[in-house]
Each structure stands twice: as structure tokens, then as C-alpha cells.
Design a protein around this motif. Structure first.
Motif, PDB file in Angstrom:
ATOM      1  N   TYR A  11       1.436  -1.075  -0.015  1.00 22.49           N
ATOM      2  CA  TYR A  11       0.110   0.005   0.103  1.00 22.49           C
ATOM      3  C   TYR A  11       1.370   1.136   0.048  1.00 22.49           C
ATOM      4  O   TYR A  11       2.251   1.436   0.702  1.00 22.49           O
ATOM      5  N   SER A  12       0.622   2.319  -0.407  1.00 23.54           N
ATOM      6  CA  SER A  12       1.560   3.271  -0.718  1.00 23.54           C
ATOM      7  C   SER A  12       0.104   4.441  -0.996  1.00 23.54           C
ATOM      8  O   SER A  12      -0.633   4.976  -1.600  1.00 23.54           O
ATOM      9  N   GLY A  13       0.395   5.405   0.299  1.00 30.18           N
ATOM     10  CA  GLY A  13      -0.465   6.753   0.242  1.00 30.18           C
ATOM     11  C   GLY A  13       0.314   7.957  -0.842  1.00 30.18           C
ATOM     12  O   GLY A  13      -0.797   8.619  -1.305  1.00 30.18           O
ATOM     13  N   SER A  14       1.620   8.470  -0.413  1.00 30.76           N
ATOM     14  CA  SER A  14       1.979   9.369  -2.175  1.00 30.76           C
ATOM     15  C   SER A  14       2.664   8.189  -2.570  1.00 30.76           C
ATOM     16  O   SER A  14       3.580   9.664  -3.051  1.00 30.76           O
ATOM     17  N   GLY A  15       3.329   7.120  -2.437  1.00 28.57           N
ATOM     18  CA  GLY A  15       3.694   6.718  -3.897  1.00 28.57           C
ATOM     19  C   GLY A  15       5.808   6.018  -3.441  1.00 28.57           C
ATOM     20  O   GLY A  15       5.878   5.409  -3.804  1.00 28.57           O
ATOM     21  N   ASN A  16       5.891   6.482  -2.466  1.00 28.91           N
ATOM     22  CA  ASN A  16       7.321   5.877  -2.038  1.00 28.91           C
ATOM     23  C   ASN A  16       6.849   4.527  -1.438  1.00 28.91           C
ATOM     24  O   ASN A  16       7.906   4.179  -1.937  1.00 28.91           O
ATOM     25  N   THR A  17       6.302   3.736  -0.987  1.00 26.71           N
ATOM     26  CA  THR A  17       6.325   2.362  -1.418  1.00 26.71           C
ATOM     27  C   THR A  17       6.113   1.786  -2.150  1.00 26.71           C
ATOM     28  O   THR A  17       6.391   0.795  -3.152  1.00 26.71           O
ATOM     29  N   LYS A  18       5.237   2.730  -2.798  1.00 33.05           N
ATOM     30  CA  LYS A  18       4.552   2.353  -4.367  1.00 33.05           C
ATOM     31  C   LYS A  18       6.776   2.482  -5.201  1.00 33.05           C
ATOM     32  O   LYS A  18       6.360   1.224  -5.591  1.00 33.05           O
ATOM     33  N   PRO A  59       4.014   1.734   4.099  1.00 32.79           N
ATOM     34  CA  PRO A  59       4.771   3.009   4.170  1.00 32.79           C
ATOM     35  C   PRO A  59       4.784   2.807   6.369  1.00 32.79           C
ATOM     36  O   PRO A  59       3.710   2.308   6.677  1.00 32.79           O
ATOM     37  N   THR A  60       5.085   3.394   6.688  1.00 31.07           N
ATOM     38  CA  THR A  60       5.253   3.239   8.331  1.00 31.07           C
ATOM     39  C   THR A  60       4.187   4.367   8.417  1.00 31.07           C
ATOM     40  O   THR A  60       4.814   5.849   8.357  1.00 31.07           O
ATOM     41  N   TYR A  61       3.105   4.219   9.350  1.00 36.41           N
ATOM     42  CA  TYR A  61       2.298   5.014  10.034  1.00 36.41           C
ATOM     43  C   TYR A  61       2.115   4.741  10.958  1.00 36.41           C
ATOM     44  O   TYR A  61       1.725   3.806  12.110  1.00 36.41           O
ATOM     45  N   THR A  94       9.659  -1.320   3.643  1.00 37.42           N
ATOM     46  CA  THR A  94       8.221   0.551   3.734  1.00 37.42           C
ATOM     47  C   THR A  94       9.626   1.573   3.806  1.00 37.42           C
ATOM     48  O   THR A  94      10.666   1.311   3.308  1.00 37.42           O
ATOM     49  N   SER A  95       8.642   2.369   3.717  1.00 36.02           N
ATOM     50  CA  SER A  95       9.410   3.557   3.668  1.00 36.02           C
ATOM     51  C   SER A  95       8.659   4.409   4.687  1.00 36.02           C
ATOM     52  O   SER A  95       7.544   4.049   5.265  1.00 36.02           O
ATOM     53  N   ALA A  96      10.294   5.482   5.234  1.00 32.97           N
ATOM     54  CA  ALA A  96       9.490   5.977   6.623  1.00 32.97           C
ATOM     55  C   ALA A  96      10.393   7.072   6.956  1.00 32.97           C
ATOM     56  O   ALA A  96      11.047   7.386   6.355  1.00 32.97           O
ATOM     57  N   ARG A 100      14.154   4.455  12.371  1.00 27.21           N
ATOM     58  CA  ARG A 100      13.792   4.367  14.085  1.00 27.21           C
ATOM     59  C   ARG A 100      12.018   3.550  14.182  1.00 27.21           C
ATOM     60  O   ARG A 100      12.112   2.327  14.508  1.00 27.21           O
ATOM     61  N   ASP A 101      11.320   5.064  12.981  1.00 29.83           N
ATOM     62  CA  ASP A 101      10.128   4.001  13.086  1.00 29.83           C
ATOM     63  C   ASP A 101      10.019   2.911  12.141  1.00 29.83           C
ATOM     64  O   ASP A 101       9.155   2.034  12.408  1.00 29.83           O
ATOM     65  N   GLY A 102      10.692   3.128  11.055  1.00 25.50           N
ATOM     66  CA  GLY A 102      10.455   2.526  10.409  1.00 25.50           C
ATOM     67  C   GLY A 102      10.818   0.791   9.947  1.00 25.50           C
ATOM     68  O   GLY A 102      10.533   0.235   9.815  1.00 25.50           O
ATOM     69  N   VAL A 128      14.346   5.926   4.032  1.00 27.78           N
ATOM     70  CA  VAL A 128      14.319   6.787   5.168  1.00 27.78           C
ATOM     71  C   VAL A 128      13.492   7.962   3.708  1.00 27.78           C
ATOM     72  O   VAL A 128      14.460   8.352   3.068  1.00 27.78           O
ATOM     73  N   ASP A 129      12.152   9.074   4.128  1.00 28.61           N
ATOM     74  CA  ASP A 129      12.195   9.813   3.706  1.00 28.61           C
ATOM     75  C   ASP A 129      13.339  11.500   3.003  1.00 28.61           C
ATOM     76  O   ASP A 129      13.859  11.413   4.700  1.00 28.61           O
ATOM     77  N   GLY A 130      13.590  11.686   1.952  1.00 30.04           N
ATOM     78  CA  GLY A 130      15.131  12.404   2.019  1.00 30.04           C
ATOM     79  C   GLY A 130      16.007  11.585   1.400  1.00 30.04           C
ATOM     80  O   GLY A 130      16.997  12.424   0.773  1.00 30.04           O
TER      81      GLY A 130
HETATM   82  C1  LIG Z   1      -0.662   9.381   8.081  1.00 28.71           C
HETATM   83  C2  LIG Z   1       0.664   9.342   8.680  1.00 28.71           C
HETATM   84  C3  LIG Z   1       1.736   9.155   9.249  1.00 28.71           C
HETATM   85  C4  LIG Z   1       3.107   8.602   9.565  1.00 28.71           C
HETATM   86  N1  LIG Z   1       3.799   7.886  10.599  1.00 28.71           N
HETATM   87  C5  LIG Z   1       4.682   7.951  10.344  1.00 28.71           C
HETATM   88  C6  LIG Z   1       5.664   7.335  11.642  1.00 28.71           C
HETATM   89  O1  LIG Z   1       4.670   7.510  12.776  1.00 28.71           O
HETATM   90  N2  LIG Z   1       6.832   7.199  11.497  1.00 28.71           N
HETATM   91  C7  LIG Z   1       7.804   8.040  10.761  1.00 28.71           C
HETATM   92  O2  LIG Z   1       8.798   7.952  11.175  1.00 28.71           O
HETATM   93  N3  LIG Z   1       7.348   8.246   9.348  1.00 28.71           N
HETATM   94  C8  LIG Z   1       5.408   8.501   9.610  1.00 28.71           C
HETATM   95  N4  LIG Z   1       5.026   9.092   7.962  1.00 28.71           N
HETATM   96  C9  LIG Z   1       5.711   9.214   7.146  1.00 28.71           C
HETATM   97  C10 LIG Z   1       5.696   7.772   5.750  1.00 28.71           C
HETATM   98  O3  LIG Z   1       6.455   7.192   6.695  1.00 28.71           O
HETATM   99  C11 LIG Z   1       6.886   8.573   4.903  1.00 28.71           C
HETATM  100  O4  LIG Z   1       6.114   9.688   4.500  1.00 28.71           O
HETATM  101  C12 LIG Z   1       6.691   6.961   4.019  1.00 28.71           C
HETATM  102  O5  LIG Z   1       7.270   7.499   2.963  1.00 28.71           O
HETATM  103  C13 LIG Z   1       5.246   7.309   3.153  1.00 28.71           C
HETATM  104  O6  LIG Z   1       5.009   7.051   1.833  1.00 28.71           O
HETATM  105  P1  LIG Z   1       3.652   6.255   1.383  1.00 28.71           P
HETATM  106  O7  LIG Z   1       5.151   7.643   0.010  1.00 28.71           O
HETATM  107  O8  LIG Z   1       4.139   4.983   0.434  1.00 28.71           O
HETATM  108  O9  LIG Z   1       3.062   6.455   1.740  1.00 28.71           O
HETATM  109  C14 LIG Z   1       3.937   8.909   8.539  1.00 28.71           C
HETATM  110  C15 LIG Z   1       2.853   9.310   7.296  1.00 28.71           C
HETATM  111  C16 LIG Z   1       1.131   9.755   7.650  1.00 28.71           C
HETATM  112  C17 LIG Z   1       1.009   9.715   6.402  1.00 28.71           C
END
Ligand SMILES: Cc1cc2nc3c(=O)[nH]c(=O)nc-3n(C[C@H](O)[C@H](O)[C@H](O)COP(=O)(O)O)c2cc1C
Length: 153
Positions: A11-18, A59-61, A94-96, A100-102, A128-130
Motif C-alpha cells: 500500500y502506498s499513500g504518497s507513492g514512495n512504497t509503490k 509505509p510506516t504510519y 517500508t518507506s518511513a 527508527r520508526d521504519g 527513509v524520506d529524503g
Molecule cells: C498518517 C501518516 C503517519 C506517519 N507516521 C509516521 C511515523 O510514525 N514515523 C515515521 O517515521 N514516519 C511517519 N510518516 C511518514 C511516512 O512513513 C513517509 O512519508 C513514507 O515515505 C510514506 O510512504 P508512502 O509515500 O508510500 O505513503 C507518516 C506519514 C503519514 C501520512
């Protein structure tokens, strides 16, 4: 000889995991492997046992997997728990926002596939973002190759 089927489910909310899913799939393309990439939201859970290997990405949420992935995990255990997928090769990614959270998110994926399903989990990867696209792509490609080796054993 029929080729082995691998499912890359994400699953990917904003495309990174995809992007990670696609890069891993690209690296796994081989004559002996048939790779399918599916969005967890659209996936038909009844097809899960058709795959010899499952690679799951979220993604890490909130230091966890996204609920869209958790839903698939829960359904997979309800329908195919009790060892039906035991011994099959699994991967996680995962993308995070932070490493640490990843790691926490990867742990959740590993518990689902390794502990509950008894699959053979190949240690997962974190973006990791960035980070530069090039670095992430390389990590995904290396991971795809590592999975391939394990599947072809
Ligand atoms: C609702 C939400 C919750 C998130 N929670 C965390 C978190 O707890 N720890 C973290 O490191 N990043 C967190 N993030 C950042 C995402 O993990 C990160 O931007 C990731 O690259 C998103 O992947 P995606 O583009 O596949 O959705 C969160 C992002 C969103 C939108």
C-alpha cells in the motif's frame, strides 16, 4: 517447468512504497520467476495461496503498518493461517520518515509473515524520506536479488 509465482503486495499513500515495490519487482524479473505487483487495497485475498513467495510492503504510519496493509494481514491469517503458507519465502519493506520508526513497521510485517504464517522471512529493507532515489533503487535491487536467491534454492 512452470515458473514460480511471486507476489509483491503493497500500500502506498504518497507513492514512495509503490516505487520500492516496482524496483524490487524489476530486480526479480527472471525466466524462472513470475512477478506480480498488487495494490493491497484492490487485492483479492482468495488469490494469496497461488503464490510461492510473498513480499509485503507498507509505509510506516504511527510506527506501524498502514491499516490497509493490516487489513490484508488479518485476512490472510484468518483465511490461510494455521501453517497453510508455512515455509514459503517472504520479504518485507517500508518507506518511513525515520529509520527508527521504519524498524518498528518492519517488525510488524515480520511478525505477521514469520511468526503467524511460519514463512521464511528475508530481512527487510527501509527507505527513509529524503534519501536519494538512486540509493533507494540500489537497495531495492539488491533486495530483489537476495529474495530471488532464496526462492530459487
Ligand atoms: C498518517 C501518516 C503517519 C506517519 N507516521 C509516521 C511515523 O510514525 N514515523 C515515521 O517515521 N514516519 C511517519 N510518516 C511518514 C511516512 O512513513 C513517509 O512519508 C513514507 O515515505 C510514506 O510512504 P508512502 O509515500 O508510500 O505513503 C507518516 C506519514 C503519514 C501520512
Amino acid at each position: 517447468m512452470s515458473s514460480k509465482k511471486v507476489l509483491i503486495l503493497y500500500y502506498s499513500g504518497s507513492g514512495n512504497t509503490k516505487k520500492m515495490a516496482k524496483a524490487i519487482a524489476e530486480a526479480m524479473k527472471s525466466s524462472a520467476i513470475n512477478v506480480t505487483v498488487e495494490d493491497a487495497v484492490k487485492f483479492d485475498i482468495s488469490l494469496l495461496p497461488n503464490y510461492e513467495s510473498i513480499v509485503l510492503g507498507s509505509p510506516t504510519y504511527f510506527s506501524n503498518v498502514a491499516w490497509q496493509v493490516k487489513k490484508v494481514i488479518d485476512e490472510s491469517i484468518v483465511h490461510y493461517g494455521g501453517g497453510k503458507l508455512k515455509g514459503r519465502v517472504a520479504g518485507t519493506f517500508t518507506s518511513a520518515g525515520t529509520k527508527r520508526d521504519g524498524k518498528d513497521c518492519l517488525k510488524m510485517l515480520e511478525v505477521a509473515l514469520g511468526f503467524h504464517h511460519g514463512m521464511k522471512v528475508v530481512q527487510g529493507i527501509i527507505r527513509v524520506d529524503g534519501e536519494s532515489d538512486k540509493d533507494v533503487e540500489k537497495r531495492c535491487q539488491e533486495y530483489g536479488k537476495k529474495l530471488l536467491k532464496e526462492i530459487e534454492k
